[in-house]
Scaffold this motif. Structure first.
Motif, mmCIF file in Angstrom:
data_model
loop_
_atom_site.group_PDB
_atom_site.id
_atom_site.type_symbol
_atom_site.label_atom_id
_atom_site.label_comp_id
_atom_site.label_asym_id
_atom_site.label_seq_id
_atom_site.Cartn_x
_atom_site.Cartn_y
_atom_site.Cartn_z
ATOM 1 N N PHE A 246 0.853 -1.197 0.000
ATOM 2 C CA PHE A 246 0.000 0.000 0.000
ATOM 3 C C PHE A 246 0.878 1.231 0.000
ATOM 4 C CE2 PHE A 246 0.647 -1.156 4.448
ATOM 5 C CZ PHE A 246 1.009 0.038 5.029
ATOM 6 N N GLU A 247 0.271 2.358 -0.357
ATOM 7 C CA GLU A 247 0.996 3.620 -0.303
ATOM 8 C C GLU A 247 0.478 4.443 0.864
ATOM 9 O OE1 GLU A 247 2.406 6.820 -3.561
ATOM 10 O OE2 GLU A 247 0.335 7.083 -2.931
ATOM 11 N N LEU A 248 1.393 4.893 1.681
ATOM 12 C CA LEU A 248 1.073 5.778 2.804
ATOM 13 C C LEU A 248 1.557 7.174 2.420
ATOM 14 C CD1 LEU A 248 0.333 6.475 5.760
ATOM 15 C CD2 LEU A 248 2.615 5.665 6.413
ATOM 16 N N LYS A 249 0.622 8.111 2.365
ATOM 17 C CA LYS A 249 0.944 9.453 1.883
ATOM 18 C C LYS A 249 0.548 10.463 2.947
ATOM 19 C CE LYS A 249 0.118 11.929 -2.523
ATOM 20 N NZ LYS A 249 -0.543 11.734 -3.826
ATOM 21 N N VAL A 250 1.456 11.347 3.288
ATOM 22 C CA VAL A 250 1.163 12.423 4.230
ATOM 23 C C VAL A 250 0.998 13.711 3.429
ATOM 24 C CG1 VAL A 250 2.137 13.846 6.061
ATOM 25 C CG2 VAL A 250 2.323 11.362 6.190
ATOM 26 N N HIS A 251 -0.149 14.357 3.608
ATOM 27 C CA HIS A 251 -0.461 15.562 2.845
ATOM 28 C C HIS A 251 -0.151 16.800 3.675
ATOM 29 C CE1 HIS A 251 -2.712 13.144 -0.109
ATOM 30 N NE2 HIS A 251 -3.047 12.405 0.935
ATOM 31 N N SER A 252 0.484 17.785 3.025
ATOM 32 C CA SER A 252 0.762 19.057 3.704
ATOM 33 C C SER A 252 0.050 20.166 2.937
ATOM 34 C CB SER A 252 2.273 19.263 3.795
ATOM 35 O OG SER A 252 2.555 20.487 4.423
ATOM 36 N N ALA A 253 0.762 21.178 2.470
ATOM 37 C CA ALA A 253 0.102 22.285 1.757
ATOM 38 C C ALA A 253 -0.539 21.770 0.466
ATOM 39 C CB ALA A 253 1.117 23.386 1.454
ATOM 40 N N ASN A 254 -1.422 22.597 -0.101
ATOM 41 C CA ASN A 254 -2.142 22.184 -1.307
ATOM 42 C C ASN A 254 -1.274 22.260 -2.562
ATOM 43 O OD1 ASN A 254 -2.027 24.946 -1.569
ATOM 44 N ND2 ASN A 254 -4.215 25.273 -1.187
ATOM 45 N N ASN A 255 -0.039 22.678 -2.400
ATOM 46 C CA ASN A 255 0.872 22.828 -3.518
ATOM 47 C C ASN A 255 2.287 22.844 -2.927
ATOM 48 O OD1 ASN A 255 1.664 23.343 -6.193
ATOM 49 N ND2 ASN A 255 0.009 24.830 -6.446
ATOM 50 N N ASP A 256 3.279 22.572 -3.745
ATOM 51 C CA ASP A 256 4.635 22.826 -3.278
ATOM 52 C C ASP A 256 4.750 24.312 -2.953
ATOM 53 O OD1 ASP A 256 5.083 20.201 -4.001
ATOM 54 O OD2 ASP A 256 6.156 20.699 -5.845
ATOM 55 N N VAL A 257 5.409 24.650 -1.854
ATOM 56 C CA VAL A 257 5.562 26.069 -1.509
ATOM 57 C C VAL A 257 7.045 26.396 -1.338
ATOM 58 C CG1 VAL A 257 3.286 26.282 -0.437
ATOM 59 C CG2 VAL A 257 5.264 25.655 0.981
ATOM 60 N N HIS A 258 7.376 27.662 -1.496
ATOM 61 C CA HIS A 258 8.754 28.158 -1.435
ATOM 62 C C HIS A 258 9.329 27.906 -0.035
ATOM 63 C CE1 HIS A 258 12.014 31.126 -1.459
ATOM 64 N NE2 HIS A 258 11.891 31.199 -2.775
ATOM 65 N N SER A 259 10.493 27.262 0.004
ATOM 66 C CA SER A 259 11.049 26.889 1.308
ATOM 67 C C SER A 259 11.580 28.100 2.064
ATOM 68 C CB SER A 259 12.168 25.858 1.127
ATOM 69 O OG SER A 259 13.307 26.452 0.521
ATOM 70 N N GLY A 260 11.788 29.221 1.374
ATOM 71 C CA GLY A 260 12.201 30.438 2.074
ATOM 72 C C GLY A 260 11.010 31.130 2.699
ATOM 73 N N HIS A 261 10.013 31.397 1.892
ATOM 74 C CA HIS A 261 8.887 32.181 2.377
ATOM 75 C C HIS A 261 7.964 31.390 3.289
ATOM 76 C CE1 HIS A 261 10.451 35.169 -0.183
ATOM 77 N NE2 HIS A 261 10.184 34.510 -1.291
ATOM 78 N N PHE A 262 8.084 30.070 3.268
ATOM 79 C CA PHE A 262 7.219 29.261 4.118
ATOM 80 C C PHE A 262 7.967 28.336 5.079
ATOM 81 C CE2 PHE A 262 4.493 30.528 0.582
ATOM 82 C CZ PHE A 262 3.411 31.028 1.284
ATOM 83 N N GLY A 263 9.296 28.388 5.047
ATOM 84 C CA GLY A 263 10.074 27.550 5.964
ATOM 85 C C GLY A 263 9.882 27.996 7.403
ATOM 86 N N ASN A 264 9.497 27.090 8.267
ATOM 87 C CA ASN A 264 9.100 27.304 9.672
ATOM 88 C C ASN A 264 7.603 27.613 9.786
ATOM 89 O OD1 ASN A 264 11.588 26.836 10.791
ATOM 90 N ND2 ASN A 264 12.128 28.991 11.040
ATOM 91 N N PHE A 265 6.902 27.654 8.678
ATOM 92 C CA PHE A 265 5.466 27.946 8.731
ATOM 93 C C PHE A 265 4.655 26.794 8.112
ATOM 94 C CE2 PHE A 265 1.435 29.910 7.547
ATOM 95 C CZ PHE A 265 1.126 30.627 8.695
ATOM 96 N N ALA A 266 4.918 26.487 6.834
ATOM 97 C CA ALA A 266 4.215 25.369 6.189
ATOM 98 C C ALA A 266 4.746 24.047 6.747
ATOM 99 C CB ALA A 266 4.421 25.411 4.680
ATOM 100 N N PRO A 267 3.867 23.162 7.190
ATOM 101 C CA PRO A 267 4.323 21.868 7.720
ATOM 102 C C PRO A 267 5.131 21.100 6.678
ATOM 103 C CG PRO A 267 2.001 22.223 8.224
ATOM 104 C CD PRO A 267 2.411 23.309 7.264
ATOM 105 N N ASP A 268 6.216 20.513 7.124
ATOM 106 C CA ASP A 268 7.091 19.762 6.229
ATOM 107 C C ASP A 268 6.614 18.309 6.181
ATOM 108 O OD1 ASP A 268 9.306 18.153 5.300
ATOM 109 O OD2 ASP A 268 10.544 19.954 5.502
#
Lengths: 512, 512
Positions: A246-268
Motif C-alpha cells: 500500500f501507499e502511505l501518503k502524508v499531505h501538507s500544503a495544497n501545492n509545493d511552496v517556497h522553502s524560504g517564504h514558508f520555511g518554519n510555517f508550512a508543515p514539512d
C-alpha cells in the motif's frame, strides 16, 4: 552497486551441486550435456523482454516461443487464454492412469528493469561472466556455454529472468530431454503450467485455474520459483510468506511552496512522514503497531526446525554488505516466519532537482509480508488504526480544501489486498516424496525450510486444485532476483536438471 | 494541485494598489498605460526559456534580448561576461555627479519547470487568466492585455518567471518610459544589473562585481526580487535569510535486496532515515539539534517590529491549504527570523515501480535557511555532529565494503556551503529614502519586514560595493514562485511601475 561486491562473499561450493557428474553411472547423456544442449534456446528465450507493463506484445512472444519450445522437445503444449496474454500449459506425452500426477509451476514474466543500474548494456541481452581472483566479474564469450570445451559451473549468466524464473522452465525441458536420451521411464505424470502474470499486471492464475480445472488436475503441485538455501544444498520449501502493498501518503500544503517564504510555517510533509514511520517500527526492525505479530506461531518445535537450517548468517551479511541485521526473531529463519513492514520506495518533491520548495506531500510505498497467522486484511486494518491513533485524519485520494483546513494531520492509505501466506505440513507426503528423490540423486538430506521469505502465488492453485503444494527452488540464492544484475550460476542449471529428473522418476504413491 | 485552490484565499485588494490611477494628476502617460505599452515585449521575454541547466543557449538569448530591449528604451546597455552566459548592465543616460547613484538588481533566469504540473501546456508560453465567481482561473485572450479595452488589475499572467523575476525588469523599463513620456526628471542616477545565475548554476555575481566594481559603484543597492507582503501593500524588506543545501543519505545493503527474502533481516534504510530525521525536528517544526538556534536575535524590540507587520495568518494558512502552521516563533514574521530545516526532496527505491525490494539507500535533500546570527558553516557542522552523535559513521560518497561490514549505521552528507543572511539596520538612510518615495506615491507607510524568508544573493553586492542594500519586492505574494503555475497579478505590474518611478524621482541625499 557492483554485482561483484554483492556476490563476492557467497561460496557456492556445496559438493553435491558443484559436481556435474551423473548420479546414474549408466546415463548416456549427463545433466551438463543436457544443459549444454538447451543453452542456445535458453539464451534466445532470455532475449525476449518479459516485463508485462512494458509490452503486452513481448509477453505474447514469450508465450508463443514457449509453446513452440515445449513441442520441439516432445511435450503436448497449448496456450491458456487469460485475457491479456496467455499462460502456457505443457504435458509429457502418454500420461498413465496408474501413475500419480504432479503439476510443475513456473513463470515466464519478469520484474521491471532499470538498465542504467546494470553492469551490462541491456538486461535482455544475456552476458556470461566469470569471476576473477579479486572477486570481480568479467564477461566471456557467450559461445563458451555451447561449445565443446568444458563449462565451468561457477560461470554465471546475467540477464533479467536468468534465474527468476526462466531458468527452471528450461531445466524442465532439459530434464525431459535427458530422460528421453537415456531411455529413462517417468514414475509420475508430468504437467507444467507457466504463468504470465506472476511479477506484473493483475494476477490471473485464479481465473485460469478455474477455467482449466480438469486439465490442471494433479495429486501434488511443485512450484519451481525462488532461490535455494544459501548453502546451495538441495532445498525443500514448505511455505512462503504472503503480503500486501500500500501507499502511505502524508499531505501538507495544497501545492509545493517556497522553502524560504514558508520555511518554519508550512508543515514539512517529509518530517511528518518520518515521525509517523518512526512510531511504527523500532530501530531494530520490530514493528511497534499493537497486534502486528499476533498469530505468529513460534513454538519450541518450530524454533528447533528453524535452528536446524544450516544458515551462515555472517556470509549472508557479508554478501549484502551489512554489519548487523535487523532483530526480528532469533535468527534468519525465524525472521522469515514473522510478518514484515518494509518501505520499497519513498518520494517527496522532485529528487535530483534543487528546487527550493517544501513539497505538498511525502509518500512511502510499503510492502508488508505476512505469515499464515497474520492475514493481510487484518494487518492493513491494524496499520490504518495506528495511523489514526497518531492523530491523522485518513482521506481517500487527495484531501478537499475543507479537509485541509480542518485537519492538521492528513494522510491517505491506498492499496492493500495482497496474497495469502501458505505452509504445507512438514510431514506431508509430497515433502517425503521430494526428499526421497533428492536423497537418491544427491546422497544428502535436503535443507527443509518451513517458510521462505518471498511470496509465490500458491493460493489459486491450493484453492482451485485442492492438491498439496511444495516449493522446490533451483537457482542460486545470490541471483539478485528482482534487482539489477540478476544472474544464474551455471552449476545450478545442471543440478536443477538432475533434481527434476529425480522427481520425474520418483513414484509419488510410494511414500518415504 | 489546482492554482485556483492555491490562490482563491488571498484578497489582493489593498486600495492603493488596486487602483491604476496616477498619483501625479499631470501625468500624460499613466502607469497602466506605460505598462500596456511594454506588455507585448514582456510576453516576448517570457517566451525565451530561462532555465540555466536546460540550455545555456537560451540563457544567451535572454541576455541578447534584454540588452536590445534596454537600448530600445533609451538606456545605455551592455553584457557583462561571466564565463557561461553574460549578465546585462544598463544605465540611464546622462548620469550627473550631483546626484546619488542607486543600483537596481534583478535576475533573468528562472527555476526549473515540470510542465506536467502546470495547468497550461508550456510554462514558457504565457497564458492570461481571469478568476471566475467560483475562484477558478480560466484563460482569456492574451491580446486583452495590449488592446484598447480596459485591463483588469486582477487578471494574472501565468508563466515561468512571470513574477520571479522578469516582471521587475520590465517594470524598470516601463517606469523609465513613463518618466520620459511625462518629461519627469530623475533625482538619482539609475544603474541596473540583471543577474543570469540567481536560480541555477554556480553563482557568478561575486566575480562579475569584482571585475566591474567601478561600473557598478553606487550609493545604495535596491534588489527587485521576492514577493510583497501578502496584504499587497507597499513593502520594504531590510534583509533575508541565507541558507545551505545538502544531501543526507543513509546507506543500507550494498544493493537493493528482495523484500521477501531479506525482509526482517536487511536493515530498511527508509526507516533508518525516518528515525534519524525524527531526532532532528520535533513534530511542531522546532529543530532539536543543540545550538541550532544560538545567535537568533529575538529581543523585545525586534518582536514588536515583527508584530507590527499586518499579517493575516488565517489567510496565509487558507491560501496554502493548511489547518495549522509549524510553531517556530510566535507568528509568521518571527518564524522567518529563525533558521529552518526543511526537506525539499526525499527518495528511496524507484517510486512508481512496484519492485518488491528493500532499497540500498534512502536520501533526503535538506534546505536549511539561516539568519544573520546562524552562519551556514556552523549550522552544517552542528548537523554533522548530531548525525554522528546518533551513532552514525559518516562516509564521503559510497561506503567501501569494509565500512559496510564494520559500521551498523552509515550515512553521508554532501553539499553545504551556501549563502549568507543579511539585515540592513531598520534606521538606515536607504530605508528612509524608499519609505519617503512610497509615502509620496501611495500616501501610506510601507510595511517594513526586517527579514524575509527567501534568499537573495546580496553578499557579493554588499561585500563588493560596500553600499547599503534594500529589498523592494513588487510582485504579488501568491505568485507560486519556484513552483508550478507561477503568475503575476497585472495590478502589481502597474503599481510596480509607480513604485519605481517614485524611487527614480526621490533624492537619496535628502533623508527622510
Amino acid at each position: 552497486m557492483k554485482p561483484a561486491s554483492a556476490l563476492i562473499a557467497l561460496t557456492c561450493a556445496a559438493l553435491t551441486f558443484a559436481s556435474g557428474g551423473p548420479a546414474h553411472a549408466g546415463d548416456r547423456v549427463t545433466a551438463p550435456e543436457a544443459a549444454r544442449q538447451v543453452f542456445p534456446e535458453f539464451i534466445e528465450f532470455l532475449k525476449i523482454p518479459n516485463v508485462m507493463h512494458l509490452s503486452v506484445e513481448d509477453m505474447q512472444r514469450n508465450a508463443d516461443w514457449l509453446e513452440a519450445a515445449f513441442r520441439r522437445h516432445g511435450f503436448d503444449a497449448r496456450q491458456l487464454e487469460d485475457g491479456e496474454t496467455p499462460m502456457v500449459f505443457a504435458q509429457a506425452a502418454d500420461p498413465s492412469p496408474d501413475r500419480k500426477t504432479v503439476l510443475f509451476y513456473a513463470h515466464m514474466d519478469g520484474q521491471a528493469v532499470f538498465p542504467k543500474e546494470w553492469d551490462q548494456p541491456d538486461p535482455f541481452t544475456p552476458v556470461l561472466k566469470q569471476r576473477g581472483a579479486g572477486g570481480e566479474w568479467s564477461p566471456i564469450a557467450l559461445e563458451s556455454l555451447t561449445g565443446s570445451a568444458p563449462v565451468d559451473p561457477e560461470w554465471r549468466l546475467f540477464a533479467r529472468s536468468a534465474a527468476d524464473d526462466k531458468a527452471p522452465i528450461m531445466m524442465l525441458i532439459a530434464a525431459m530431454d535427458m530422460m528421453r536420451a537415456n531411455g529413462t521411464e517417468a514414475a509420475i505424470n508430468i504437467k507444467i503450467i507457466i504463468d504470465s502474470h506472476e511479477e506484473g499486471g493483475p494476477p490471473t492464475l485464479k481465473d485460469v485455474v478455474a477455467r482449466n480445472r480438469e486439465l490442471l488436475r494433479a495429486d501434488a503441485v511443485v512450484m519451481l520459483d525462488g532461490p535455494m538455501h544459501a548453502s546451495n544444498n538441495p532445498t525443500l520449501v514448505f511455505g512462503h510468506r504472503g503480503g500486501m502493498g500500500f501507499e502511505l501518503k502524508v499531505h501538507s500544503a495544497n501545492n509545493d511552496v517556497h522553502s524560504g517564504h514558508f520555511g518554519n510555517f508550512a508543515p514539512d510533509p517529509s518530517f511528518a512522514l518520518a515521525h509517523l514511520l518512526s512510531t511504527m517500527r523500532a530501530p531494530d526492525g520490530r514493528v511497534l503497531i499493537p497486534g502486528f505479530y499476533d498469530g505468529v506461531d513460534m513454538n519450541p518445535g518450530m524454533k528447533a526446525v528453524l535452528a536446524a537450517v544450516p544458515d551462515d548468517e555472517a556470509a549472508i551479511r557479508k554478501r549484502i554488505g551489512i554489519a548487523e541485521s535487523e532483530h526480528v526473531g532469533d535468527n534468519y529463519q525465524e525472521a522469515m516466519n514473522y510478518p514484515t513492514f518494509n518501505i520499497t520506495s519513498m518520494i517527496a518533491g522532485e529528487p535530483g532537482s534543487r528546487r527550493s520548495i517544501i513539497p505538498a506531500f511525502a509518500a512511502a510505498r510499503v510492502s508488508s509480508r505476512t505469515v499464515p497467522g497474520t492475514p493481510p486484511a487484518r494487518q492493513l486494518a491494524l496499520v490504518r488504526n495506528w495511523v489514526e491513533a497518531q492523530g491523522y485524519h485518513l482521506v481517500d485520494g487527495e484531501p478537499t480544501e475543507e479537509e485541509r483546513l480542518k485537519y492538521p494531520l492528513l494522510a491517505s492509505i491506498t492499496g492493500g489486498g495482497g496474497m495469502s501466506a501458505l505452509m504445507t505440513p512438514l510431514d506431508a507426503g509430497v515433502g517425503k516424496w521430494a526428499a526421497s528423490a533428492m536423497r537418491r540423486e544427491f546422497g544428502v538430506d535436503p535443507v527443509r525450510i518451513p517458510i521462505m521469505g518471498g511470496g509465490v502465488p500458491t493460493q489459486p492453485l491450493a484453492n482451485g486444485l485442492g492438491a498439496p503444494i511444495l516449493l522446490v527452488p533451483l537457482v542460486n540464492a545470490d541471483n539478485n532476483q528482482h534487482a539489477a544484475n540478476e544472474n544464474l550460476r551455471i552449476g545450478n542449471f545442471e543440478a536443477g536438471v538432475r533434481t527434476l529428473r529425480a522427481l520425474f522418476t520418483q513414484d509419488l504413491s510410494a511414500g518415504d
